[in-house]
Scaffold this active site. Structure first.
Site, short mmCIF file in Angstrom:
data_model
loop_
_atom_site.label_atom_id
_atom_site.label_comp_id
_atom_site.label_asym_id
_atom_site.label_seq_id
_atom_site.Cartn_x
_atom_site.Cartn_y
_atom_site.Cartn_z
N SER A 14 9.57 15.20 18.24
CA SER A 14 10.92 14.67 18.39
C SER A 14 11.49 15.15 19.71
O SER A 14 11.10 16.21 20.21
CB SER A 14 11.78 15.20 17.23
OG SER A 14 13.14 15.14 17.57
N SER A 15 12.46 14.41 20.23
CA SER A 15 13.06 14.83 21.50
C SER A 15 13.91 16.10 21.33
O SER A 15 14.24 16.76 22.32
CB SER A 15 13.92 13.71 22.09
OG SER A 15 14.91 13.33 21.18
N CYS A 16 14.22 16.49 20.07
CA CYS A 16 15.06 17.68 19.88
C CYS A 16 14.27 18.98 20.05
O CYS A 16 14.83 20.06 19.95
CB CYS A 16 15.77 17.65 18.54
SG CYS A 16 14.65 17.87 17.18
N TYR A 70 14.48 22.33 12.27
CA TYR A 70 13.61 21.14 12.40
C TYR A 70 12.80 21.22 13.69
O TYR A 70 11.58 20.99 13.69
CB TYR A 70 14.50 19.89 12.39
CG TYR A 70 13.76 18.59 12.63
CD1 TYR A 70 13.01 18.00 11.62
CD2 TYR A 70 13.83 17.96 13.87
CE1 TYR A 70 12.34 16.81 11.84
CE2 TYR A 70 13.16 16.77 14.10
CZ TYR A 70 12.43 16.19 13.08
OH TYR A 70 11.76 15.02 13.31
N LYS A 98 8.71 21.41 14.34
CA LYS A 98 7.97 20.43 15.15
C LYS A 98 7.23 21.12 16.30
O LYS A 98 6.10 20.73 16.65
CB LYS A 98 8.93 19.37 15.70
CG LYS A 98 9.41 18.39 14.64
CD LYS A 98 8.27 17.51 14.17
CE LYS A 98 8.68 16.49 13.14
NZ LYS A 98 7.53 15.74 12.60
N HIS A 139 21.12 8.98 10.77
CA HIS A 139 21.42 9.14 12.18
C HIS A 139 22.57 8.19 12.56
O HIS A 139 22.99 7.35 11.78
CB HIS A 139 20.18 8.85 13.04
CG HIS A 139 19.21 9.97 13.04
ND1 HIS A 139 18.08 9.98 12.27
CD2 HIS A 139 19.22 11.15 13.71
CE1 HIS A 139 17.42 11.11 12.47
NE2 HIS A 139 18.09 11.84 13.34
#
Ligand code: GDP
Length: 319
Positions: free
Chosen positions: A113-115, A142, A146, A185
Site C-alpha cells: 500500500s502507498s501508506c 497496517y 505491510k 475509504h
C-alpha cells in the site's frame, strides 16, 4: 524461467477473491482466458490459520499466487481496530508467503500500500523512500504489517530463491468496494453520502477533515491489469508503485463526486475528523519504464462506480 502469460491453463490462486482487489484480478484473469483459478472464501479457509494454509497449499499446489487478501479499511477503521489491522495482516502474509515457498509456487505477487511510505516523505513517493522516516500514525499498524510482508518476500527471495514480487498500489476504488461509512475509504463514502442526501433531499453533506489533504485514486481494473502485467514482465526485490501519477484535493474530489451523483446541496467540512497524511502521490516512473500506464480516467471511473453502487447496494438494508 516460465513466463506467466505462456500458459493460461496454469493453476492460479487468488487469495482474497471476494474483495475489491481480488475480484478485479479474477475478472482480469478470466478476460485473458485463465480457467484454472483456485479461490476460497474466508469462511472456507481462514488465512490466519497456519496449519490449514500449509495443508491447502500442499494439496492444491498452485503455480502462481496473487496475495490480495488483507484486512483493509479507511482512516476511521484503521484508528478504531489497530489490533486487527496488524494481527490479521501479519498472519495472512506469513502463512501465504511461507506456504507458497514450501509448496514451490512459481511466482507470488504481494500487494502492499502507498501508506508504507513515511508520512512526510517528499512527493511523489519513490520506491526507495521505504523506511526513511516515521509513518502516518492513523494507519501505522497496517503499514508496519505491510512492510513486514515486503521484507518477508525479499528475505525468502534472497535465502530460498523464490520469485516474490511486491507492488504498492495507491488509493483504489471500483466494483465490490466497501460502502460502509464507518470502515470505508473516502471515495465510496462520498458516493454514498451524496447519493443518500440527494434521495432524502438533505441540504448538507458532511465531508471529514479540512478537505485539503491530497490523494491519488486508481481504478481497481487498472490495478488488476498492472498486476497481471508485472506477473508477466517483472522480477526482482525492488518494490513497484502502481498509480496514475496524478492527485487532487479531497475538496476537489468531493466536487467531482457531487456533480456525478447530481446532488445540488452544500458541503460542510468536519475538521474534528482526522485529515491523515497531507499528501500521498506515488512516483510511477518505474512501472511506466517497464511499459505500463493507467487507462481509466477519474471521472469515468467514478461514474462507473456510482452506477455499480446504484445497481448493487443503494437502498440495501445491509450497508
Ligand atoms: P487514507 O488515505 O488512509 O487517509 O484513508 P481515507 O480514504 O479513509 O481518507 C482519505 C481522506 O479523506 C482523509 O483526509 C479523510 O479525512 C477524508 N475524508 C473525507 N470524508 C471522508 C469520509 O466520509 N470517509 C473517509 N474514510 N474519509 C473521508
Amino acid at each position: 524461467m516460465e513466463r506467466f502469460f505462456a500458459n493460461t491453463q496454469s493453476k492460479v490462486y487468488v487469495a482474497g477473491h471476494n474483495g475489491l482487489v481480488g475480484s478485479a484480478i479474477v475478472r482480469a484473469l478470466e478476460k485473458k482466458g485463465y480457467t484454472n483459478l483456485i479461490m476460497r472464501s474466508s469462511r472456507q479457509l481462514d488465512l490466519r490459520d497456519s496449519a490449514a494454509i500449509l495443508e491447502f497449499f500442499c494439496i492444491e499446489k498452485p503455480e502462481y499466487v496473487f496475495l490480495a487478501a488483507a484486512r483493509v479499511g479507511g482512516i476511521h477503521a484503521n484508528n478504531t481496530y489497530p489490533a486487527e489491522f496488524i494481527y490479521d495482516n501479519l498472519m495472512i502474509q506469513c502463512n501465504v508467503i511461507n506456504a507458497s515457498c514450501i509448496s514451490r509456487v512459481k511466482k507470488l505477487l504481494f500487494l502492499g500500500s502507498s501508506c508504507i511510505y513515511p508520512k512526510l516523505a517528499s512527493q511523489p513517493l519513490k520506491e526507495e523512500y521505504l523506511l526513511t522516516g516515521p509513518l502516518e500514525p492513523t494507519n501505522e499498524p497496517y503499514a508496519v504489517a505491510k512492510i513486514a510482508g515486503i521484507k518477508m518476500c525479499q528475505s525468502y527471495n534472497s535465502q530460498y530463491g523464490t520469485r516474490n514480487i511486491c507492488v504498492m498500489p495507491t488509493n483504489l476504488y471500483g466494483p465490490n468496494d466497501n460502502y460502509d461509512l464507518d470502515t470505508s475509504h473516502v471515495l465510496p463514502a462520498l458516493i454514498r453520502k451524496f447519493h443518500e442526501a440527494k434521495v432524502k433531499g438533505d441540504p448538507l453533506v458532511t465531508v471529514w477533515g479540512t478537505g485539503s489533504p491530497r490523494r491519488e485514486f486508481l481504478h481497481v481494473d487498472d490495478l488488476a491489469d498492472a498486476c497481471l502485467f508485472l506477473m508477466e514482465n517483472y522480477e526482482g526485490n525492488d518494490l513497484v508503485n502502481i498509480g496514475t501519477g496524478e492527485d487532487l484535493k479531497i475538496s476537489e474530489l468531493a466536487a467531482i463526486v457531487r456533480d456525478i451523483v447530481g446532488y445540488r446541496g452544500d458541503i460542510r467540512y468536519d475538521s474534528s475528523k482526522p485529515d491523515g497524511t497531507p499528501r500521498k502521490l506515488l512516483d510511477v516512473t518505474r512501472i511506466r519504464n517497464l511499459g505500463w500506464r493507467s487507462k481509466i480516467g477519474l471521472a469515468e471511473g467514478i461514474a462507473g462506480s456510482y452506477d455499480w453502487y446504484i445497481r448493487h447496494l443503494a437502498g440495501s438494508p445491509s450497508i
